[in-house]
Design a protein around this motif. Structure first.
Motif, short mmCIF file in Angstrom:
data_model
loop_
_atom_site.label_atom_id
_atom_site.label_comp_id
_atom_site.label_asym_id
_atom_site.label_seq_id
_atom_site.Cartn_x
_atom_site.Cartn_y
_atom_site.Cartn_z
N ASN A 1 16.76 11.43 -4.83
CA ASN A 1 15.35 11.14 -5.06
C ASN A 1 15.11 9.63 -4.98
N VAL A 2 14.55 9.18 -3.89
CA VAL A 2 14.24 7.76 -3.73
C VAL A 2 12.73 7.62 -3.51
N THR A 3 12.17 6.56 -4.05
CA THR A 3 10.74 6.33 -3.93
C THR A 3 10.39 5.83 -2.54
N THR A 4 9.10 5.82 -2.22
CA THR A 4 8.64 5.29 -0.93
C THR A 4 9.03 3.83 -0.79
N GLU A 5 8.91 3.08 -1.87
CA GLU A 5 9.29 1.67 -1.83
C GLU A 5 10.78 1.51 -1.54
N GLU A 6 11.59 2.35 -2.16
CA GLU A 6 13.03 2.29 -1.92
C GLU A 6 13.37 2.70 -0.49
N LYS A 7 12.63 3.68 0.04
CA LYS A 7 12.86 4.09 1.43
C LYS A 7 12.57 2.94 2.39
N ARG A 8 11.50 2.22 2.13
CA ARG A 8 11.17 1.08 2.99
C ARG A 8 12.24 -0.02 2.88
N ALA A 9 12.76 -0.22 1.68
CA ALA A 9 13.84 -1.20 1.51
C ALA A 9 15.08 -0.78 2.29
N ILE A 10 15.39 0.53 2.29
CA ILE A 10 16.50 1.05 3.07
C ILE A 10 16.25 0.80 4.56
N ALA A 11 15.03 1.07 5.01
CA ALA A 11 14.69 0.89 6.42
C ALA A 11 14.88 -0.56 6.85
N ILE A 12 14.38 -1.48 6.04
CA ILE A 12 14.51 -2.91 6.38
C ILE A 12 15.98 -3.31 6.45
N GLN A 13 16.76 -2.84 5.50
CA GLN A 13 18.18 -3.17 5.47
C GLN A 13 18.90 -2.66 6.72
N ILE A 14 18.59 -1.44 7.13
CA ILE A 14 19.25 -0.86 8.30
C ILE A 14 18.80 -1.55 9.59
N VAL A 15 17.50 -1.76 9.75
CA VAL A 15 16.98 -2.36 10.98
C VAL A 15 17.54 -3.78 11.16
N LEU A 16 17.58 -4.56 10.09
CA LEU A 16 18.15 -5.91 10.17
C LEU A 16 19.63 -5.86 10.54
N SER A 17 20.36 -4.92 9.97
CA SER A 17 21.80 -4.82 10.24
C SER A 17 22.09 -4.37 11.66
N LEU A 18 21.15 -3.61 12.27
CA LEU A 18 21.36 -3.09 13.62
C LEU A 18 20.74 -3.98 14.70
N GLN A 19 20.11 -5.07 14.33
CA GLN A 19 19.31 -5.82 15.30
C GLN A 19 20.09 -6.33 16.49
N ASP A 20 21.41 -6.57 16.34
CA ASP A 20 22.20 -7.10 17.46
C ASP A 20 22.93 -6.02 18.24
N VAL A 21 22.87 -4.76 17.79
CA VAL A 21 23.65 -3.72 18.46
C VAL A 21 22.82 -2.51 18.87
N ARG B 1 34.50 -8.84 17.12
CA ARG B 1 33.09 -9.17 17.19
C ARG B 1 32.53 -9.35 15.78
N ALA B 2 31.87 -10.49 15.57
CA ALA B 2 31.22 -10.74 14.29
C ALA B 2 29.90 -9.98 14.23
N VAL B 3 29.66 -9.29 13.14
CA VAL B 3 28.40 -8.58 12.93
C VAL B 3 27.88 -8.96 11.54
N LYS B 4 26.56 -8.98 11.40
CA LYS B 4 25.95 -9.30 10.11
C LYS B 4 25.29 -8.06 9.53
N LEU B 5 25.78 -7.67 8.37
CA LEU B 5 25.09 -6.64 7.60
C LEU B 5 24.11 -7.35 6.66
N TYR B 6 23.14 -6.62 6.17
CA TYR B 6 22.15 -7.23 5.28
C TYR B 6 22.05 -6.44 3.98
N PHE B 7 22.05 -7.20 2.87
CA PHE B 7 21.82 -6.66 1.54
C PHE B 7 20.69 -7.47 0.92
#
Length: 572
Positions: free
Chosen positions: A247-267, A167-173
């Motif tokens: 120690n990650v900033t709020t901005e970095e946390k949001r970037a992590i969230a976007i990266q994970i949600v996009l990578s999980l969108q098909d599963v 199965r092809a899956v797309k991760l996001y960076f």
């Protein structure tokens, strides 16, 4: 992973003992695809010849449990189906090896001869590598039946079986220029059903594919771990619980969230609950949905109203109606050889033929005259734009190949244009470059060199002007008459060729399997192609311009056919 799965399943039996999963989620483990219930495995047919046993084994290599039935007990212990998988063409040969007169009749060897398409690396990324592939398979007769007692060290999987069982899956960076635009990175996981979220998170934590390192970045710290397997809460949220983020900033946390949600969108389900050590990753937003994410990719996708242009008779015209654009490039003030519109549509770059016969790059606003640059030469390829890195800027970087050297013209703060080199040393062995197109997210470059198609990553060294094309790979190894290429989307290119059995091809950036567009109505030689998201493909052949929306569709005449010298282009 097996140990982790056992622990999670144990927690399901003894719910109260599962301390790493917060009680309020009432979580259930989402099983890994490798552990999902398998159907009953049929035993091999009796009295099969050694050749048949080997062929059946290879054909079943995409399904570990089925393939293992052709192995002896000892061979099963040594076989590593998770080792590097080599993807081969469906046609392969199995050749029995000569046996000496004193050879044991209960032992034999079969040679496998195949054509490799490429292989999966340790990060489950496909690496294109065409060429002959051979391997020796040793068999022994047990209880009257031939079984394999020594298989090749690398698993050989025919492409059809690979497509059926992986199965092809797309991760996001994120791109390395703006560090904000999500970039897809395709991987392949075994399993007849969709991949599990835990597998996706595991791969995401490993980082980008080898070919993209230096061209993209991850928001996840290198210390980050998957604290527990991904679970499903009582309210059907997909719960991702990380650890060791530091120690990650709020901005970095949001970037992590976007990266994970996009990578999980098909599963995953519609809601992703992001946690660190059982607590919300972003305190004011514990749950995330796909529509919560501001699509930074919009900055790299041409707006719908930008319908494209073309160069005809050394003038730039609108593709939709054939009228000259309102710019000196359209009224004949410049002798235009080729042109490119910026991704946001506001800027234009043209290659102008001077009275001396030399070529020169001009760049400027679409509504104004175009400024001369110091990018000059005897030969300059069609220009291509880097998207505007800052969201409040316009396009400020144009690439072209000038007399064989990749060059980028960069706008200075004073509004002038500075010519800077791009390190293309890894491309030199492929021959003369006749076409170069940047992907609209600026992460990859498609190149036609020596008549063949390649894709490499754009590596940028932070804080410097050092830019290079890295890890270029062939995409159409069997096609040697490529004349033009353009980006359909961040993951696919469209190539125009003069190969009789395939004039136009759609190819994924990893090159795993190209698709051929219809040959109907096209007349060689082809001269150019342009493509973009949500737009028709436009090619120019010996008659004029033709359009198609998808693979297999018959090519239809473009309303503004303009003859064989038209060179259409979409923004980018």
């Amino acid at each position: 992973m097996i140990r982790r799965l056992i622990l999670v399943l144990g927690c399901l039996v003894l719910v109260a003992s599962c301390a790493n999963i917060p009680e309020q989620t009432n979580a259930q483990a989402i099983p890994n695809s490798a552990a999902q219930q398998q159907p009953k495995i049929p035993l091999p047919e009796r009295d099969q010849s050694p050749i048949t046993v080997v062929r059946k084994f290879i054909e079943a290599s995409g399904e570990t449990a089925v393939a293992e039935a052709y192995l002896t007990e000892e061979a099963r212990k040594l076989w590593r189906p998770d080792n590097q998988a080599t993807i081969i063409e469906d046609e392969f040969s199995t050749v029995p090896q000569p046996q000496g007169k004193d050879a044991d009749p209960n032992r034999t060897t079969v040679e496998v001869k195949a054509t490799s398409k490429g292989w999966l690396d340790s990060r489950k990324s496909f690496v294109a590598q065409s060429g002959p592939q051979t391997g020796m398979v040793k068999l022994i007769k047990q209880d009257g039946q031939w079984r394999i007692n020594e298989a090749p060290s690398n698993v050989l999987i025919p492409i059809t079986m690979f497509n059926n069982h992986y199965r092809a899956v797309k991760l996001y960076f994120y791109d390395s220029a703006s560090r904000e635009v999500p970039v897809p990175d395709q991987r392949y996981l075994p399993g007849a059903t969709r991949a599990s979220p835990s597998e996706i998170i595991g791969l995401l934590l490993q980082g980008p594919a080898t070919a993209l390192q230096g061209a993209v970045r991850t928001a996840l710290p290198s210390s980050a771990v998957q604290r527990t397997n991904v679970t499903l809460s009582k309210d059907n949220a997909t719960v991702v619980n990380l650890g060791q983020l530091g120690n990650v900033t709020t901005e970095e946390k949001r970037a992590i969230a976007i990266q994970i949600v996009l990578s999980l969108q098909d599963v995953a389900g519609t809601t992703v609950r992001l946690q660190v050590e059982g607590l919300p990753l972003v305190p004011d937003q514990p749950d995330w949905k796909l529509n919560d994410i501001q699509a930074d990719s919009d900055r790299t996708t041409p707006k719908a109203q930008l319908t494209g242009m073309m160069v005809v008779g050394n003038r730039v015209k609108e593709l939709r109606d054939g009228k000259q654009i309102s710019n000196p490039a359209g009224d004949g003030s410049y002798h235009v050889e080729s042109a490119a519109q910026s991704v946001d549509g506001s800027q234009l770059a043209v290659v102008e033929r001077l009275n001396s016969g030399d070529l020169q790059l001009r760049v400027g606003a679409l509504t104004e005259g175009l400024r001369q640059t110091n990018v000059t030469g005897k030969e300059i390829t069609r220009p291509t734009w880097q998207f505007a890195v800052a969201s409040n800027e316009i396009g400020n970087e144009v690439w072209a190949v000038v007399d064989g050297n990749i060059t980028r013209a960069v706008r200075t703060r004073e509004g002038t244009w500075l010519s800077l080199p791009v390190n293309g040393s890894e491309l030199e062995r492929f021959g003369k470059i006749t076409e170069l197109r940047l992907s609209r997210d600026g992460v990859r470059a498609a190149v036609v060199a020596g008549g063949k198609l390649y894709v490499g990553s754009v590596g940028r060294t932070q804080g410097t002007n050092n830019v290079a094309i890295i890890s270029p790979k062939p995409l159409l190894p069997s096609v040697s008459n490529v004349v033009s290429v353009d980006w359909l989307d961040p993951s696919r290119v469209v190539a125009a060729t003069n190969t009789p059995n395939g004039l136009v091809w759609q190819v994924p950036v990893d090159g795993i399997e190209a698709q051929r567009y219809s040959l109907a109505n096209l007349t060689a030689p082809l001269a150019s192609v342009t493509a973009a998201p949500s737009r028709q493909i436009v090619v120019t052949d010996a008659v004029g311009m033709w359009t198609a929306s998808e693979v297999g569709q018959v090519w239809l005449p473009h309303p503004q056919t303009q003859g064989p010298n038209a060179r259409p282009f979409y923004p980018g």
